[in-house]
Design a protein around this motif. Structure first.
Motif, PDB file in Angstrom:
ATOM      1  N   THR A  43       0.704  -0.901  -0.415  1.00 55.46           N
ATOM      2  CA  THR A  43       0.047   0.188  -0.057  1.00 55.46           C
ATOM      3  C   THR A  43       0.777   1.011   0.058  1.00 55.46           C
ATOM      4  OG1 THR A  43       0.003   0.150   2.714  1.00 55.46           O
ATOM      5  CG2 THR A  43      -1.969  -1.619   1.126  1.00 55.46           C
ATOM      6  N   GLY A  44       0.198   2.034   0.072  1.00 60.77           N
ATOM      7  CA  GLY A  44       1.168   3.949  -0.237  1.00 60.77           C
ATOM      8  C   GLY A  44       1.940   4.170   1.278  1.00 60.77           C
ATOM      9  N   THR A  45       0.887   3.851   2.253  1.00 62.13           N
ATOM     10  CA  THR A  45       1.877   4.011   3.242  1.00 62.13           C
ATOM     11  C   THR A  45       2.842   2.855   3.898  1.00 62.13           C
ATOM     12  OG1 THR A  45      -0.243   4.355   4.495  1.00 62.13           O
ATOM     13  CG2 THR A  45       1.451   3.690   6.185  1.00 62.13           C
ATOM     14  N   GLN A  46       2.600   1.300   3.137  1.00 57.22           N
ATOM     15  CA  GLN A  46       3.868   0.244   3.182  1.00 57.22           C
ATOM     16  C   GLN A  46       4.817   0.740   2.829  1.00 57.22           C
ATOM     17  OE1 GLN A  46       2.048  -3.185   2.676  1.00 57.22           O
ATOM     18  NE2 GLN A  46       0.905  -3.372   4.194  1.00 57.22           N
ATOM     19  N   LEU A  47       4.881   1.404   1.384  1.00 54.67           N
ATOM     20  CA  LEU A  47       5.953   1.913   0.663  1.00 54.67           C
ATOM     21  C   LEU A  47       6.506   2.853   0.826  1.00 54.67           C
ATOM     22  CD1 LEU A  47       7.185   1.839  -2.490  1.00 54.67           C
ATOM     23  CD2 LEU A  47       5.737   2.814  -3.263  1.00 54.67           C
ATOM     24  N   LEU A  48       6.091   4.074   1.577  1.00 55.74           N
ATOM     25  CA  LEU A  48       6.839   4.988   1.994  1.00 55.74           C
ATOM     26  C   LEU A  48       6.907   4.239   3.188  1.00 55.74           C
ATOM     27  CD1 LEU A  48       7.221   8.270   2.700  1.00 55.74           C
ATOM     28  CD2 LEU A  48       4.986   8.706   4.163  1.00 55.74           C
ATOM     29  N   ALA A  49       6.897   4.246   4.531  1.00 55.36           N
ATOM     30  CA  ALA A  49       7.494   2.941   5.712  1.00 55.36           C
ATOM     31  C   ALA A  49       8.304   2.581   5.067  1.00 55.36           C
ATOM     32  CB  ALA A  49       6.756   2.019   6.470  1.00 55.36           C
ATOM     33  N   ALA A  50       8.840   1.969   3.838  1.00 49.38           N
ATOM     34  CA  ALA A  50      10.202   1.290   3.135  1.00 49.38           C
ATOM     35  C   ALA A  50      10.809   1.839   2.796  1.00 49.38           C
ATOM     36  CB  ALA A  50       9.428   0.150   2.472  1.00 49.38           C
ATOM     37  N   LEU A  51      10.730   2.963   2.294  1.00 49.90           N
ATOM     38  CA  LEU A  51      11.346   3.961   1.377  1.00 49.90           C
ATOM     39  C   LEU A  51      11.978   4.698   2.635  1.00 49.90           C
ATOM     40  CD1 LEU A  51       9.548   6.063  -1.189  1.00 49.90           C
ATOM     41  CD2 LEU A  51      11.458   4.112  -0.983  1.00 49.90           C
ATOM     42  N   MET A  52      11.535   5.342   3.540  1.00 45.65           N
ATOM     43  CA  MET A  52      11.988   5.793   5.092  1.00 45.65           C
ATOM     44  C   MET A  52      13.215   5.159   6.143  1.00 45.65           C
ATOM     45  SD  MET A  52       8.970   8.091   6.693  1.00 45.65           S
ATOM     46  CE  MET A  52       9.515   8.838   7.881  1.00 45.65           C
ATOM     47  N   THR A  53      12.745   3.963   5.861  1.00 49.74           N
ATOM     48  CA  THR A  53      13.434   2.870   6.751  1.00 49.74           C
ATOM     49  C   THR A  53      14.748   2.487   5.574  1.00 49.74           C
ATOM     50  OG1 THR A  53      11.372   1.450   7.856  1.00 49.74           O
ATOM     51  CG2 THR A  53      13.829   0.389   7.632  1.00 49.74           C
ATOM     52  N   SER A  54      14.842   1.959   4.606  1.00 45.94           N
ATOM     53  CA  SER A  54      16.293   2.361   3.486  1.00 45.94           C
ATOM     54  C   SER A  54      16.547   3.513   4.111  1.00 45.94           C
ATOM     55  CB  SER A  54      15.750   2.180   1.984  1.00 45.94           C
ATOM     56  OG  SER A  54      14.431   0.922   2.209  1.00 45.94           O
ATOM     57  N   ALA A  55      16.057   4.878   3.514  1.00 47.45           N
ATOM     58  CA  ALA A  55      17.230   6.416   3.988  1.00 47.45           C
ATOM     59  C   ALA A  55      17.803   5.787   5.125  1.00 47.45           C
ATOM     60  CB  ALA A  55      16.412   7.268   3.969  1.00 47.45           C
ATOM     61  N   LEU A 103      20.408   3.731   4.907  1.00 46.58           N
ATOM     62  CA  LEU A 103      21.571   4.450   4.386  1.00 46.58           C
ATOM     63  C   LEU A 103      22.685   5.465   4.837  1.00 46.58           C
ATOM     64  CD1 LEU A 103      23.392   3.999   1.339  1.00 46.58           C
ATOM     65  CD2 LEU A 103      21.418   5.577   0.823  1.00 46.58           C
ATOM     66  N   VAL A 104      22.128   6.084   5.964  1.00 41.27           N
ATOM     67  CA  VAL A 104      22.587   7.279   6.558  1.00 41.27           C
ATOM     68  C   VAL A 104      23.247   6.983   7.210  1.00 41.27           C
ATOM     69  CG1 VAL A 104      22.626   9.408   7.993  1.00 41.27           C
ATOM     70  CG2 VAL A 104      20.858   8.759   6.102  1.00 41.27           C
ATOM     71  N   LEU A 105      22.049   5.302   8.544  1.00 37.76           N
ATOM     72  CA  LEU A 105      23.339   5.089   9.506  1.00 37.76           C
ATOM     73  C   LEU A 105      24.773   4.198   8.863  1.00 37.76           C
ATOM     74  CD1 LEU A 105      20.597   3.572  11.703  1.00 37.76           C
ATOM     75  CD2 LEU A 105      22.219   5.229  11.491  1.00 37.76           C
ATOM     76  N   LEU A 106      24.352   4.267   7.722  1.00 36.00           N
ATOM     77  CA  LEU A 106      25.987   2.879   7.002  1.00 36.00           C
ATOM     78  C   LEU A 106      26.674   4.137   7.238  1.00 36.00           C
ATOM     79  CD1 LEU A 106      23.544  -0.017   5.200  1.00 36.00           C
ATOM     80  CD2 LEU A 106      25.149  -0.352   7.013  1.00 36.00           C
ATOM     81  N   SER A 107      26.060   4.915   5.989  1.00 26.85           N
ATOM     82  CA  SER A 107      27.015   6.130   5.884  1.00 26.85           C
ATOM     83  C   SER A 107      28.165   6.548   6.808  1.00 26.85           C
ATOM     84  CB  SER A 107      26.138   7.182   5.040  1.00 26.85           C
ATOM     85  OG  SER A 107      26.344   6.523   3.684  1.00 26.85           O
ATOM     86  N   VAL A 108      27.209   7.087   7.726  1.00 24.29           N
ATOM     87  CA  VAL A 108      27.922   7.700   9.422  1.00 24.29           C
ATOM     88  C   VAL A 108      29.294   6.484  10.099  1.00 24.29           C
ATOM     89  CG1 VAL A 108      27.638   8.913  11.456  1.00 24.29           C
ATOM     90  CG2 VAL A 108      26.106   9.236   9.338  1.00 24.29           C
ATOM     91  N   GLY A 109      29.271   5.679   9.622  1.00 27.40           N
ATOM     92  CA  GLY A 109      29.924   4.986  10.686  1.00 27.40           C
ATOM     93  C   GLY A 109      30.394   4.350   9.891  1.00 27.40           C
ATOM     94  N   MET A 110      30.461   4.505   8.214  1.00 30.32           N
ATOM     95  CA  MET A 110      31.301   4.064   7.553  1.00 30.32           C
ATOM     96  C   MET A 110      32.500   5.821   7.537  1.00 30.32           C
ATOM     97  SD  MET A 110      31.734   1.301   5.942  1.00 30.32           S
ATOM     98  CE  MET A 110      33.279   1.926   4.232  1.00 30.32           C
ATOM     99  N   TYR A 111      32.162   6.945   7.399  1.00 21.95           N
ATOM    100  CA  TYR A 111      32.653   7.639   7.732  1.00 21.95           C
ATOM    101  C   TYR A 111      33.535   7.642   8.704  1.00 21.95           C
ATOM    102  CZ  TYR A 111      34.022  13.244   8.423  1.00 21.95           C
ATOM    103  OH  TYR A 111      34.453  14.116   8.743  1.00 21.95           O
TER     104      TYR A 111
END
Length: 322
Positions: free
Chosen positions: A19-31, A34-42
């Motif tokens: 659904t639209g809500t599930q898709l938005l939640a999936a995108l936010m979780t992915s983002a 990705l941010v946490l991985l980037s900060v950790g790598m940095y």
């Protein structure tokens, strides 16, 4: 929204409905992941590179660190220089205070306040910037110097207070303000018997009822009628100094009263062994009669000296005996 997943090995597909809500939640979780991985790598790359001295990262980190340290050093140096200047000003003021104390002590005739050489400081006079340790040492020296100045001025204050009390308690004020002195202190022809006798005081001829003032502050130790002195008052001024006021018409104080210099204590009369209205005034020191005129002259000299000093300062001149 439909998401189709195809497995090439198993030759099958799987359909996921979102659904639209599930898709938005999936995108936010992915983002977020990705941010946490980037900060950790940095942080891992920067910290490891700075620690291990990687060519680029290590140089950048060292440059940033040097700039930060240099900025802190500049801030610290500016504050140290400002503190050093303020300490120099304080040291100069303390030196001026010491000179003032010496001048005041000299004018008062008191001992010059002694200050230990350990309290002097010269660390602030330098051709180079001071270090933090040197500033701390200078502050300690100034604190010690300030304590010594305080102790010196406290001693000077005590000395001046003692001198003031001695002046207050010395009988240097005329007990009768107007008129000349009659019979002086010393040997004379007695006005009643005509024989030579010792006159142990000063006579102040005055009209009946003229005010008699205490020549100095003290405690009334005698207030009585004496066959020869008539209505008599004796005041103890301490240090074995006593004054006697005789032949009064009326007495305004009693034994045990504390009187101040210049206070009215009696009225001129002719009681006792007297030929007319006058005050008979005596000064005794350690049980021995003294010439009261010497004390009165000393009081007049002090009054004139004060008047001269006041005139030099341009203030109004008032000559008195109090």
């Amino acid at each position: 929204m439909q998401l189709i997943i195809t497995d090439a090995w198993l030759a099958r597909s799987r359909v996921i409905h979102l659904t639209g809500t599930q898709l938005l939640a999936a995108l936010m979780t992915s983002a977020l992941v990705l941010v946490l991985l980037s900060v950790g790598m940095y942080h891992w790359v920067v910290l490891k590179g700075a620690r291990d001295g990687w060519p680029i990262i290590g140089a950048v980190f060292q440059t940033l660190t040097r700039e930060d340290v240099a900025q802190r050093d500049r801030y610290l140096r500016e504050n140290l220089d400002l503190l050093a200047r303020r300490l120099g000003e304080m040291q100069a003021k303390l030196t001026q205070l010491e000179s003032l104390g010496e001048r005041v002590a000299g004018l008062a005739g008191a001992p010059t306040p002694a200050v230990s050489p350990a309290g002097s400081g010269g660390a602030l006079v330098a051709a180079r910037p001071l270090s933090l340790l040197e500033v701390e040492q200078a502050v300690g020296q100034l604190e010690q110097l300030a304590v010594q100045r305080t102790q010196a001025f406290t001693g000077l204050e005590t000395e001046l207070f003692d001198q003031k009390m001695k002046r207050i308690l010395l009988p240097t004020q005329r007990p009768v303000q107007d008129g000349d002195v009659g019979s002086p202190f010393g040997w004379r022809i007695d006005p009643i018997t005509g024989a030579s006798s010792l006159h142990t005081g000063l006579d102040f001829p005055a009209l009946m009822g003229t005010a008699i003032h205490a020549a100095a502050g003290g405690i009334v130790v005698t207030q009585q009628f004496h066959p020869e002195y008539g209505n008599m008052v004796e005041i103890d001024h301490g240090n074995d100094v006593l004054t006697r006021y005789a032949h009064a018409a009326r007495v305004w104080v009693k034994k045990g009263d504390l009187v101040r210099r210049g206070q009215k204590i009696a009225d001129v009369g002719t009681s006792g062994r007297s030929t007319g209205a006058h005050l008979h005034f005596e000064v005794w020191v350690a049980g021995t009669p003294q010439d009261p005129q010497k004390f009165l002259d000393a009081g007049q000299a002090v009054a004139l000296a004060r008047a001269s000093a006041t005139a030099k300062r341009g203030a109004p001149v008032v000559v008195g005996h109090r």
